[in-house]
Enzyme design. Structure first.
Site, short mmCIF file in Angstrom:
data_model
loop_
_atom_site.label_atom_id
_atom_site.label_comp_id
_atom_site.label_asym_id
_atom_site.label_seq_id
_atom_site.Cartn_x
_atom_site.Cartn_y
_atom_site.Cartn_z
N ARG A 52 48.47 21.44 40.61
CA ARG A 52 49.57 21.78 39.71
C ARG A 52 50.21 23.05 40.25
NH1 ARG A 52 47.83 26.27 39.12
NH2 ARG A 52 49.39 26.57 37.54
N GLY A 53 51.32 23.46 39.57
CA GLY A 53 52.10 24.57 40.11
C GLY A 53 53.19 23.98 41.00
N ALA A 54 54.41 24.48 40.82
CA ALA A 54 55.56 23.82 41.46
C ALA A 54 55.43 23.67 42.98
CB ALA A 54 56.83 24.59 41.08
N ARG A 89 55.58 14.01 37.66
CA ARG A 89 55.83 15.14 36.75
C ARG A 89 57.32 15.51 36.86
NH1 ARG A 89 51.86 20.13 36.34
NH2 ARG A 89 52.74 20.19 34.25
N GLN A 201 45.81 27.75 31.80
CA GLN A 201 45.86 28.06 33.24
C GLN A 201 45.63 29.55 33.50
OE1 GLN A 201 48.07 26.14 31.65
NE2 GLN A 201 48.98 24.59 32.97
N ASP A 242 59.23 26.83 37.64
CA ASP A 242 59.18 25.43 38.07
C ASP A 242 60.54 24.92 38.51
OD1 ASP A 242 56.83 25.84 36.07
OD2 ASP A 242 56.35 24.12 37.35
N ASN A 252 59.73 27.74 33.15
CA ASN A 252 58.34 28.03 33.50
C ASN A 252 57.47 27.59 32.32
OD1 ASN A 252 56.42 29.15 35.41
ND2 ASN A 252 56.10 30.80 33.94
N LYS A 253 56.18 27.79 32.46
CA LYS A 253 55.23 27.33 31.45
C LYS A 253 55.64 27.74 30.05
CE LYS A 253 52.46 25.24 32.04
NZ LYS A 253 52.58 23.78 31.85
O1 MRU Z 1 51.81 22.85 34.25
P1 MRU Z 1 51.57 23.68 35.48
O2 MRU Z 1 50.21 24.29 35.52
O3 MRU Z 1 51.92 22.92 36.75
O4 MRU Z 1 52.62 24.86 35.34
C1 MRU Z 1 52.67 25.84 36.33
C2 MRU Z 1 53.65 26.90 36.06
O5 MRU Z 1 54.33 26.91 35.05
C3 MRU Z 1 53.83 27.91 37.15
O6 MRU Z 1 54.13 29.15 36.60
C4 MRU Z 1 54.97 27.46 38.07
O7 MRU Z 1 54.75 26.16 38.51
C5 MRU Z 1 55.11 28.38 39.22
S1 MRU Z 1 53.84 28.12 40.39
C6 MRU Z 1 53.97 29.20 41.67
#
Ligand code: MRU
Length: 360
Positions: A52-54, A89, A201, A242, A252-253
Site C-alpha cells: 500500500r502507499g501510492a 484501488r 497505518q 495519493d 491523502n488518508k
Molecule cells: O490506504 P493506504 O495505506 O495505501 O494509504 C496511504 C496513504 O494515504 C499515504 O499517505 C500515501 O499513499 C502517500 S505514500 C508515500
C-alpha cells in the site's frame, strides 16, 4: 531502510521470474514476505493492502504487468491484465501513471520482446522511485533544519498522518524521508504519529519504521493533533499524498484534511511530500474530481491486531447491527498547504508554480 539492522526494500524481483513483497498486513507483528507469481497475485496484493502507499502501489502494478507479459504477451491478454490492475484501488494516481507508462513501452514492441522490456521498465520505475524519495528527503530535511534554527534548541516536533514512509514506497518514503535525512544530518527530531484509523497505518507501520530507524516518536490517537498544535507541541506537519491535482489540492488518508484545518488555526506549517508520479495533471479540483475509495465497513467495525497469545485476529469494537462507512481518503485543498515537497524541490501548492517546476 532498516529492519533488524538489515537494509530492506518493500518489493524486489526474484531470479526465477517472480516478485517478492513485504506483507504489510502482518507488520509490525511479523516480518513476512509474499511471493507474487502472476497478475492476479499482484491485483490481490494491492487490493488487500499487502502493499500500500501510492508509490509502492504504482511499482507493484508495473511488476504485475511484467508477470502478465511473462504469461501471455499478446495485446488482448495485456489489456485485460492492465484493466484488472487499474481497478485494484482507485485513489492513488501512481497506479494509473505506472500502467500508462509501461503500456506505452509494450505497445511499441512485438510480443516476443515484451516480457523482458516490462521487467526492465518495472525495475527502472523502482529505482526512480528510490531516487525521487531520497531527493524529497533532502529538500524536506531543509524544512526541518529551518524549524530547528527557528526553535534554537530541543527536538523538532513533526506530526505525520498514516504511513508515508519507506513502507509506502520502494525505499526512503515521502513524508518520512525528510526525517531520515535530518537524522543523517544530526538534527534531533521527535515524531507525533497519528494512529490512523481504521487500518492504523500510523500505529502499526510508521511507528515500526521509526522504531527500526531509532527515531524518537509517540503514537497519538487521531483526534489528538488539534490539541497538540494548540499547545505549541508541533513545529510542522508533513504528510504524503495519493493524488495531487495540477492546482495543488492533495488527497491523502482520511483525516488529513482535519489536521490541515487544525494546523491553519494554530499557525503550524503543513507540508505535503509527494513525487511527480503522484501529480494528476488532468485534474483541477481535488474535492470534486478525485475518486475517494470506500472500503469494507469491517475495517471500521473491527480492529486487526495481535492477541495476547501472539495470534493475529480481527476483534469487533462496534455495536453489532450498526451501519458503518469507510471512506479511505479525503482531500486537503491547496489553500491549507504551506508547500508541496517534490523531488525537484519545494513548491507552492498552486497551478503556475507546479507547472513551472515540472516544465508542463
Ligand atoms: O490506504 P493506504 O495505506 O495505501 O494509504 C496511504 C496513504 O494515504 C499515504 O499517505 C500515501 O499513499 C502517500 S505514500 C508515500
Amino acid at each position: 531502510m532498516l529492519i533488524d539492522g538489515q537494509p530492506t526494500r518493500t518489493i524486489w524481483p526474484t531470479p526465477d521470474g517472480a516478485v517478492e513483497i513485504l506483507d504489510q498486513t502482518r507488520l509490525p507483528h511479523r516480518v513476512e514476505t509474499v511471493r507474487l507469481t502472476n497478475v492476479e497475485d499482484a491485483v490481490r496484493a494491492i487490493a488487500d493492502m499487502q502493499v500500500r502507499g501510492a508509490p509502492l502501489i504504482g511499482v507493484t502494478a508495473a511488476y504485475g504487468m511484467a508477470l502478465a507479459a511473462g504469461a501471455d504477451p499478446a495485446d488482448e491478454a495485456l489489456a485485460s491484465a492492465r484493466a484488472r490492475l487499474a481497478a485494484s484501488r482507485p485513489t492513488a494516481v501512481n497506479l494509473a501513471w505506472a500502467l500508462e507508462r509501461i503500456g506505452r513501452v509494450l505497445a511499441d514492441l512485438p510480443p516476443a520482446h515484451r516480457e523482458a522490456a516490462a521487467w526492465a521498465e518495472a525495475a527502472a520505475m523502482a529505482e526512480e522511485d528510490v531516487a525521487a524519495c531520497r531527493a524529497i528527503g533532502e529538500h524536506g530535511a531543509d524544512l526541518i533544519a529551518e524549524a530547528a534554527a527557528r526553535k534554537g534548541g530541543g527536538p523538532v516536533n513533526v506530526l505525520t498522518h498514516c504511513n508515508a514512509g519507506w513502507l509506502a514506497t520502494v525505499d526512503w518514503g515521502t513524508a518520512l524521508a525528510p526525517i531520515y535525512v535530518a537524522q543523517e544530518r544530526g538534527i534531533e527530531v521527535h515524531v507525533w504519529v497519528d494512529e490512523t484509523r481504521p487500518r492504523n497505518q500510523g500505529a502499526a507501520l510508521t511507528a515500526f519504521e521509526l522504531g527500526q530507524q531509532g527515531i524518537a516518536h509517540t503514537i497519538v490517537v487521531d483526534n489528538a493533533g488539534g490539541h497538540l498544535m494548540q499547545h505549541g507541541m508541533v513545529d510542522l506537519c508533513v504528510v504524503g499524498a495519493d493524488r495531487v491535482t495540477s492546482t495543488g489540492d492533495a488527497a491523502n488518508k482520511i483525516g488529513t484534511y482535519l489536521k490541515a484545518l487544525a494546523a491553519r488555526d494554530s499557525g503550524v506549517p503543513f507540508f505535503v511530500a509527494a513525487p511527480s508520479s503522484t501529480i494528476d495533471w488532468s485534474l483541477t479540483d481535488g474535492v470534486a474530481q478525485i475518486p475517494i475509495e470506500q472500503r469494507d465497513a469491517r475495517e471500521v467495525t473491527h480492529l486487526w491486531g495481535s492477541l495476547e497469545d501472539g495470534s493475529l485476529s480481527w476483534v469487533r469494537v462496534a455495536s453489532p447491527g450498526s451501519a458503518a462507512a469507510n471512506y479511505a481518503f479525503d482531500v486537503t485543498p491547496a489553500r491549507l498547504i504551506t508547500a508541496i515537497v517534490t523531488e525537484r524541490g519545494r513548491v507552492a501548492a498552486s497551478a503556475e508554480p507546479l507547472r513551472t517546476l515540472f516544465d508542463r
